[in-house]
Design an enzyme around this catalytic site. Structure first.
Site, PDB file in Angstrom:
ATOM      1  N   HIS A 169       0.822  -1.160   0.059  1.00 46.11           N
ATOM      2  CA  HIS A 169      -0.086  -0.017   0.003  1.00 46.11           C
ATOM      3  C   HIS A 169       0.864   1.186   0.092  1.00 46.11           C
ATOM      4  O   HIS A 169       0.534   2.327  -0.279  1.00 46.11           O
ATOM      5  CB  HIS A 169      -1.026   0.031   1.207  1.00 46.11           C
ATOM      6  CG  HIS A 169      -2.165  -1.091   1.219  1.00 46.11           C
ATOM      7  ND1 HIS A 169      -3.394  -0.646   0.842  1.00 46.11           N
ATOM      8  CD2 HIS A 169      -1.859  -2.283   1.256  1.00 46.11           C
ATOM      9  CE1 HIS A 169      -4.164  -1.572   0.750  1.00 46.11           C
ATOM     10  NE2 HIS A 169      -3.336  -2.789   0.968  1.00 46.11           N
ATOM     11  N   ASP A 216       3.307   9.354  -0.948  1.00 46.69           N
ATOM     12  CA  ASP A 216       2.274   8.789  -0.567  1.00 46.69           C
ATOM     13  C   ASP A 216       2.307   7.455  -1.543  1.00 46.69           C
ATOM     14  O   ASP A 216       2.202   7.714  -2.848  1.00 46.69           O
ATOM     15  CB  ASP A 216       0.997   9.647  -0.667  1.00 46.69           C
ATOM     16  CG  ASP A 216      -0.048   9.402   0.721  1.00 46.69           C
ATOM     17  OD1 ASP A 216       0.037   8.101   0.877  1.00 46.69           O
ATOM     18  OD2 ASP A 216      -0.729  10.202   0.745  1.00 46.69           O
TER      19      ASP A 216
HETATM   20  C1  GDG Z   1      -2.112   3.643   3.219  1.00 49.63           C
HETATM   21  C2  GDG Z   1      -1.150   4.457   2.238  1.00 49.63           C
HETATM   22  C3  GDG Z   1      -3.129   4.367   0.485  1.00 49.63           C
HETATM   23  C4  GDG Z   1      -8.596  10.179   7.600  1.00 49.63           C
HETATM   24  N1  GDG Z   1      -8.868  11.155   8.815  1.00 49.63           N
HETATM   25  C5  GDG Z   1      -9.960  10.712   9.186  1.00 49.63           C
HETATM   26  C6  GDG Z   1     -10.358   9.616   8.246  1.00 49.63           C
HETATM   27  N2  GDG Z   1      -9.358   9.387   7.311  1.00 49.63           N
HETATM   28  C7  GDG Z   1      -9.770   8.422   6.134  1.00 49.63           C
HETATM   29  C8  GDG Z   1      -9.587   8.897   5.011  1.00 49.63           C
HETATM   30  C9  GDG Z   1      -9.248   7.945   3.912  1.00 49.63           C
HETATM   31  C10 GDG Z   1      -8.190   7.365   4.874  1.00 49.63           C
HETATM   32  O1  GDG Z   1      -8.591   7.561   6.351  1.00 49.63           O
HETATM   33  C11 GDG Z   1      -6.748   7.840   4.458  1.00 49.63           C
HETATM   34  O2  GDG Z   1      -6.519   7.321   3.264  1.00 49.63           O
HETATM   35  P1  GDG Z   1      -5.053   7.315   2.717  1.00 49.63           P
HETATM   36  O3  GDG Z   1      -5.130   7.229   1.399  1.00 49.63           O
HETATM   37  O4  GDG Z   1      -4.547   8.904   3.064  1.00 49.63           O
HETATM   38  O5  GDG Z   1      -4.183   6.640   3.445  1.00 49.63           O
HETATM   39  P2  GDG Z   1      -3.205   5.823   4.699  1.00 49.63           P
HETATM   40  O6  GDG Z   1      -3.703   5.734   5.862  1.00 49.63           O
HETATM   41  O7  GDG Z   1      -1.825   6.705   4.831  1.00 49.63           O
HETATM   42  O8  GDG Z   1      -2.823   4.348   4.088  1.00 49.63           O
HETATM   43  C12 GDG Z   1      -1.955   5.428   1.295  1.00 49.63           C
HETATM   44  C13 GDG Z   1      -3.828   3.728   1.551  1.00 49.63           C
HETATM   45  O9  GDG Z   1      -3.027   2.910   2.319  1.00 49.63           O
HETATM   46  C14 GDG Z   1      -4.809   2.700   0.964  1.00 49.63           C
HETATM   47  O10 GDG Z   1      -4.036   1.789  -0.027  1.00 49.63           O
HETATM   48  O11 GDG Z   1      -3.774   5.238  -0.245  1.00 49.63           O
HETATM   49  O12 GDG Z   1      -1.183   5.797   0.160  1.00 49.63           O
HETATM   50  O13 GDG Z   1      -0.251   5.386   3.022  1.00 49.63           O
HETATM   51  O14 GDG Z   1     -10.289   6.894   3.773  1.00 49.63           O
HETATM   52  O15 GDG Z   1     -11.206   9.549   4.640  1.00 49.63           O
HETATM   53  N3  GDG Z   1     -11.689   8.936   8.478  1.00 49.63           N
HETATM   54  C15 GDG Z   1     -12.367   9.407   9.370  1.00 49.63           C
HETATM   55  N4  GDG Z   1     -12.199  10.358  10.312  1.00 49.63           N
HETATM   56  C16 GDG Z   1     -10.792  11.088  10.172  1.00 49.63           C
HETATM   57  O16 GDG Z   1     -10.415  12.057  10.654  1.00 49.63           O
HETATM   58  N5  GDG Z   1     -13.738   8.894   9.594  1.00 49.63           N
END
Ligand code: GDG
Length: 467
Positions: A155, A363
């Site tokens: 990921h 990312d």
């Molecule tokens: C890894 C990789 C890759 C965030 N703050 C809140 C919240 N979120 C949710 C967002 C989104 C998710 O968390 C974050 O997604 P990211 O893609 O930025 O991911 P990472 O956690 O870094 O995860 C990344 C991912 O895996 C999938 O393969 O895209 O590059 O690092 O869904 O909405 N959700 C809630 N409250 C928050 O305050 N409910």
């Protein structure tokens, strides 16, 4: 139909909402297919290696978890996974802690996972291992005699070969990937780093159709960019919580344009640079005073890692200085929240915002960029300012792409986004939403699992050399 067995470090009830990209994506997949989800319970207990499995039926999905001991948690989770692999894979060699004791714990927990999972497997299961915590899991399973199809998805990014080579034992790590039948990366860039690494370091042969041969094994590899469940997210935007949030934000900020950032508080997400760019924009474009407000949500994450405490303090200090220097009695330029917001409210917040700032320094993909677009009103859509260093930038080329290290350039792009006429916003939105719909989470899952099911099987009888 073979049963799907997903293995990841953490397991979450797929019927509940979660903060975190991987948990959200996997919950979508497993809710549709059913199957088994195996991982760490998140609990630390003494004598964990001998303790029982925790089993829980969550709708169509059977969740099976194990506990970890304190030493395992320190060396496997905090040490090797988050102190070595996370920083190096995000190009942050300066933050890595190459303590030689960590790798034994990483190996021990992967062996533990293999030992505990093996008796639960059926002959025709398809096993899908997730992310950097579990790179050697297939090799450990193979060493115990497991012959089922096993796929792996990373990921997070894979760095270029020379950076990867900074990890003591990097050859061991990459060799372990050859125990899988299919290895998936988020982007073409990550996949090309894998290909150049195995060619340079292991003289791998390209045997066609995405397959590479080295270490007496053949593995298929490719880019499978992860997506979101667009229908589910649009439905959330139209559900009562989503609508209520949208209405409240619109009322509260009726005189101002809203900018939004939603990230886990992590150094890879580029939050201090983002704030500096916003401050630079306020400095150089006085027309934005009193007319633009940035809401930044930084959800707590891995608070026991010291690099995270540093970033928290840095962020608080920049936000405080922006509000101190530019704020008025009736205008706060930045509203910063170090807490998690309910998932049901996120779409309303996105929809009320004119601009989203998604500016990680590196990312794997970044799902927030995709969620923001999915939540927009097609007639009056907002603008996505996106880092070229997010995996999502390979697909979302109609966003305003920025280099987050270039503070002035990013500030100009934010200003441009705030001023963008509705016709241009609609044109960009149309291209973005089409791409997000086409490459959604179902495409990701189906394409990966179809490719895994059809991957040419390794010659029978090839013994897996122990790592
Ligand atoms: C890894 C990789 C890759 C965030 N703050 C809140 C919240 N979120 C949710 C967002 C989104 C998710 O968390 C974050 O997604 P990211 O893609 O930025 O991911 P990472 O956690 O870094 O995860 C990344 C991912 O895996 C999938 O393969 O895209 O590059 O690092 O869904 O909405 N959700 C809630 N409250 C928050 O305050 N409910």
């Amino acid at each position: 139909m073979p049963r799907l067995v997903v293995v990841s470090n953490r397991v979450a009830d797929p019927r509940k909402t979660a903060a975190g990209g991987l948990a959200v994506a996997l919950a979508d997949v497993l809710n549709n297919t059913g199957g088994l989800w195996f991982g760490w319970s998140g609990k630390i207990t003494e004598g964990a290696a001998e303790s029982g499995l925790r089993t829980h039926q969550a709708g169509p999905v059977k969740l099976v978890t194990i506990d970890l001991g304190r030493d395992d948690y320190d060396s496997f989770y905090m040490g090797y996974s988050n102190g070595v692999l996370w920083p190096v894979f995000h190009y942050r060699l300066d933050l890595a802690d190459f303590d030689p004791g960590y790798i034994a714990g990483y190996r021990r927990v992967n062996q533990l996972f293999a030992r505990r999972l093996l008796p639960l497997l059926r002959d025709d299961d398809i096993i899908w291992v997730q992310d950097y915590h579990l790179i050697p899991l297939a090799a450990e399973l193979r060493a115990l005699g497991c012959t089922q199809r096993i796929g792996f998805f990373l990921h997070i990014p894979l760095p270029p070969p020379l950076m990867l080579a900074a990890i003591p034992g990097h050859d061991w790590l990459i060799r372990a990937l050859f125990a899988y039948d299919l290895v998936g990366f988020q982007s073409r860039a990550d996949h090309s780093h894998f290909c150049s690494y195995v060619q340079a370091e292991a003289h791998a042969q390209d045997v066609g159709e995405g397959r590479r041969r080295a270490f007496n094994r053949t593995v298929q590899a490719g880019a499978f960019p992860i997506g979101i469940d667009v229908e589910e997210f649009t439905a959330l935007a139209n559900a009562p919580d989503g609508r209520e949030m949208h209405r409240r934000m619109r009322n509260e900020y009726s005189r101002r344009k809203l900018l939004v950032g939603v990230d886990r508080l992590d150094y890879s997400k580029g939050l201090p640079n983002r704030m500096r760019a916003f401050r630079d924009m306020l400095q150089r474009y006085p027309d934005t005073h009193n007319s633009a407000t940035l809401i930044q949500i930084a959800s707590p994450s891995r608070e026991d890692v010291s690099a995270y405490t540093d970033i928290l303090h840095e962020l608080e200090s920049i936000c405080g200085s922006i509000n101190g220097n530019f704020g008025e009695l009736d205008w706060m330029p930045v509203r910063y929240m170090h807490r998690t917001v309910a998932r049901t409210r996120l779409p309303g917040l996105y929809r009320a915002s004119r601009v989203a700032l998604v500016t990680p320094l590196r990312d794997g993909m970044n799902l927030v960029a995709k969620e923001f677009i999915a939540a927009q009103d097609p007639q009056d859509p907002g603008v996505l300012v996106l880092s070229r260093f997010a995996g999502a930038a390979e697909q979302l080329t109609e966003a305003l792409l920025v280099n987050p290290y270039d503070i002035e350039g990013t500030a100009n792009a934010i200003h441009l986004a705030l001023q963008m006429p509705v016709e241009e916003r609609r044109t960009r939105y149309q291209a973005l939403i089409e791409s997000i719909r086409q490459y959604d989470v179902h495409w990701w899952c189906d394409t990966f699992l179809d490719t895994l099911a059809n991957a040419e099987a390794e010659e029978t009888g090839t013994p897996w050399l122990r790592l």
